[in-house]
Design a protein around this motif. Sequence first.
Motif, short mmCIF file in Angstrom:
data_model
loop_
_atom_site.label_atom_id
_atom_site.label_comp_id
_atom_site.label_asym_id
_atom_site.label_seq_id
_atom_site.Cartn_x
_atom_site.Cartn_y
_atom_site.Cartn_z
N LYS B 8 -4.41 1.78 -12.00
CA LYS B 8 -5.53 0.92 -12.36
C LYS B 8 -6.32 1.54 -13.52
CE LYS B 8 -7.93 -0.65 -8.79
NZ LYS B 8 -8.92 -0.58 -7.71
N LEU B 11 -4.41 1.25 -16.70
CA LEU B 11 -4.46 -0.11 -17.24
C LEU B 11 -5.81 -0.35 -17.93
CD1 LEU B 11 -2.57 -2.61 -17.22
CD2 LEU B 11 -3.80 -3.43 -15.21
N PHE B 12 -6.87 0.18 -17.30
CA PHE B 12 -8.20 0.06 -17.88
C PHE B 12 -8.26 0.78 -19.22
CE2 PHE B 12 -12.52 1.55 -18.59
CZ PHE B 12 -13.21 0.36 -18.55
N GLN B 14 -5.86 1.38 -21.25
CA GLN B 14 -5.10 0.60 -22.24
C GLN B 14 -5.99 -0.50 -22.84
OE1 GLN B 14 -1.52 -1.19 -20.52
NE2 GLN B 14 -1.63 -2.87 -21.99
N MET B 15 -6.74 -1.19 -21.96
CA MET B 15 -7.59 -2.28 -22.44
C MET B 15 -8.74 -1.75 -23.29
SD MET B 15 -10.74 -3.83 -22.05
CE MET B 15 -11.48 -3.59 -20.43
N PHE B 19 -9.52 -2.41 -27.21
CA PHE B 19 -10.77 -3.09 -27.58
C PHE B 19 -11.56 -2.24 -28.57
CE2 PHE B 19 -15.29 -3.89 -27.03
CZ PHE B 19 -15.35 -5.27 -27.20
N LEU B 48 -15.92 -9.49 -21.28
CA LEU B 48 -14.86 -8.75 -20.59
C LEU B 48 -15.36 -8.01 -19.36
CD1 LEU B 48 -12.97 -7.30 -23.68
CD2 LEU B 48 -12.39 -9.30 -22.31
N GLY B 49 -16.67 -8.01 -19.15
CA GLY B 49 -17.20 -7.31 -17.98
C GLY B 49 -17.56 -5.86 -18.23
N ILE B 50 -17.60 -5.45 -19.50
CA ILE B 50 -17.88 -4.05 -19.82
C ILE B 50 -19.37 -3.71 -19.61
CG2 ILE B 50 -17.78 -2.32 -21.70
CD1 ILE B 50 -15.36 -3.91 -22.81
N ILE B 53 -19.63 -2.61 -15.35
CA ILE B 53 -18.41 -2.03 -14.76
C ILE B 53 -18.59 -1.54 -13.32
CG2 ILE B 53 -16.66 -0.19 -14.98
CD1 ILE B 53 -17.03 -0.46 -18.06
N VAL B 57 -19.10 -7.03 -7.24
CA VAL B 57 -18.82 -8.38 -7.72
C VAL B 57 -19.93 -9.35 -7.26
CG1 VAL B 57 -17.20 -10.31 -7.48
CG2 VAL B 57 -16.33 -7.99 -7.84
N ALA B 62 -18.18 -5.88 -12.21
CA ALA B 62 -16.72 -5.92 -12.24
C ALA B 62 -16.12 -5.27 -11.00
CB ALA B 62 -16.20 -5.22 -13.50
N GLY B 63 -16.97 -4.65 -10.18
CA GLY B 63 -16.46 -4.00 -8.97
C GLY B 63 -15.69 -2.73 -9.24
N GLY B 64 -15.93 -2.13 -10.40
CA GLY B 64 -15.20 -0.92 -10.80
C GLY B 64 -15.92 0.35 -10.36
N LEU B 68 -14.27 4.57 -14.21
CA LEU B 68 -13.95 3.57 -15.24
C LEU B 68 -15.09 3.46 -16.26
CD1 LEU B 68 -12.31 0.52 -13.38
CD2 LEU B 68 -11.20 2.54 -14.36
#
Lengths: 260, 379
Positions: B8, B11-12, B14-15, B19, B48-50, B53, B57, B62-64, B68
């Motif tokens: 996870k 993947l974060f 990478q995004m 960005f 994007l929810g940045i 983070i 929710v 973002a529930g991170g 993150l």
Amino acid sequence: MKIVVCIKQVPDTTEIKLDPVTGTLIRDGVPSIMNPDDKGGLEFALQLKDQYGAHVTVVTMGPPQAEAILREAYAMGVDRAILLSDRKFGGADTLATSHTIAAALKMLDFDLVITGRQAIDGDTAQVGPQIAEHLDLPQVTYVESLTFDGNKTFTVKKSMEEGYQMVEVDAPCVFTALASGVKPRYMSVRGIVEAYDKEIETWTYDNITVDDKKIGLNGSPTRVFKSFTKGVKAAGQIYEVEPAEAVDIIINKLKEKFII
Amino acid sequence: MDFSLSKKEQLFLQMIREFAEKEVKPLAAEVDESERFPIETVEKMAKLGIMGIPFPVEYGGAGGSNILYTMAVEELSRVCATTGVIVSAHTSLCCAPIMEHGTNEQRAKYLPKLTSGEWIGAFGLTEPNAGTDASAQQTIAVKEGDHYVLNGSKIFITNAGYAHVYIIMAMTDKSKGTKGISAFIVEKDFPGFSVGKKEKKLGIRGSATCELIMENCIVPAENLLGQEGKGFGIAMKTLDGGRIGIASQALGIAQGAMDETVKYVKERKQFGKAIGQFQNTQFQLADLQTKIEAARLLVRQAAYKKDQKEAYSTDAAMCKLFAAETAMEVTTKAVQFHGGYGYTREYPVERMMRDAKITEIYEGTSEVQRMVIAANLLK
């Protein structure tokens, strides 16, 4: 509306280097990515989801690690993800691949199938059109943009070598998408956080109905005899001159070699 | 013990890296040069929810995790420290105290707008005569019926002018010292609230840093954050969290300067070879990258402890102290590696050097971090 997008995990060819001795690709440490044209196709589907509430399913055929791009697709906003993975599917050329994917698509209910134009590893641009043939559906290739009338008709801008065509087509149909026509959205943070809690359905040979002579290595008429790097013929010459003079030099060189 | 990033987190990364490279980096030089708040970037990050983070929710987040969040601030700051601090101040200094100290009503009222990025948040503690000695607050809050009346001013407030919500510290009982300080949620449109002059700064020039003025500012009583007299504790806890954000910013600046330097020393030739081939270059780069990696581990350790709800105050101080000093060292040496070119705006390292300095100063100077660390040792 139900849309299925076919995606593929490919090595990021911009990161690939050649072994200077053997001339083969060095794949070690090269990141795997979602094929760019496929990502473009996925964006078309997600835009239709935003506008018309379409349900979007992604399908990929590949080894278990191809799961990564399905998670990425979830993080971008798809609703369902299917991984076609079986040793029997392995060693497939484009024909066998398209038979496998078409067989999976027959198990799904859809109005539209979108694939990428071509994958950056094989560059064949064959799988999408072959899928359309197997499903006996109309296809529009090289799709740069599209609009939907909200009922069943798409108006599609199809890129051509010189210019473009505007094509009207009714669902169900198949599009192959160009990455250049659209800017794929970023994964959202919440999408990423939740992507690993979502289900990836793994479908094997037993989940689909397909003639096993048409899939995998057995179903692949293509045989690769040898892969090699094109040799560099000459060192080339470097001129440090003004653009106008450069044009003359290039034209003369081309004339010398009877190219023009 | 597992030091690797989860799938996870990968993947974060990478995004956020994509960005930062595509959306943030192209603006960084211009934002610095023209001292322009990059509002369009904030809008993109909001989508994007940045901007939310590490929040649940149910409150629009973002529930991170905090891990993150630190990765986001690092990657943004790697290309643009201004963007990094906008996210850090908003998240750590405004959303976090409302989440941690707010009532359910306050959370429901403010968090969804903030975590979605529709609103930007800020924090007001520092005053002209209350910097490192934050207890010397002169802003006064007097309760009158169903509201408080605030009078005073704040300085050096990050995101001021663009923020819709400010967490403001004020004295409700001067006789009690730090125990007389209370925290308030102040909206920009409350009567008597205004934004004063904007500072012209050495670095993070795109970030808005302004004075806040409260002249008989009316704040509803329900906007008291936590209990009366508990404001100093709230401010200190908030800064503990903020330090992880600023450490991430410093870390990003350092890594960004290293990225530029590695690229440069491979290309730049002197005495017939790339300067990266000289052992003097190699040894210095090795030392610097080792420090960056150490800073990253400290940052992630502090964020991890915050995620695990363990005490992290000392860890936050350590990661900020070390990351800030590393950022200053790396960026200064990055300019040196670039030679004369590094001193010009043709290359981004001079900007990074100017940006790095503030990380040793705001949200507790390096001296304050040492005080926190030593106090924990000697308690």
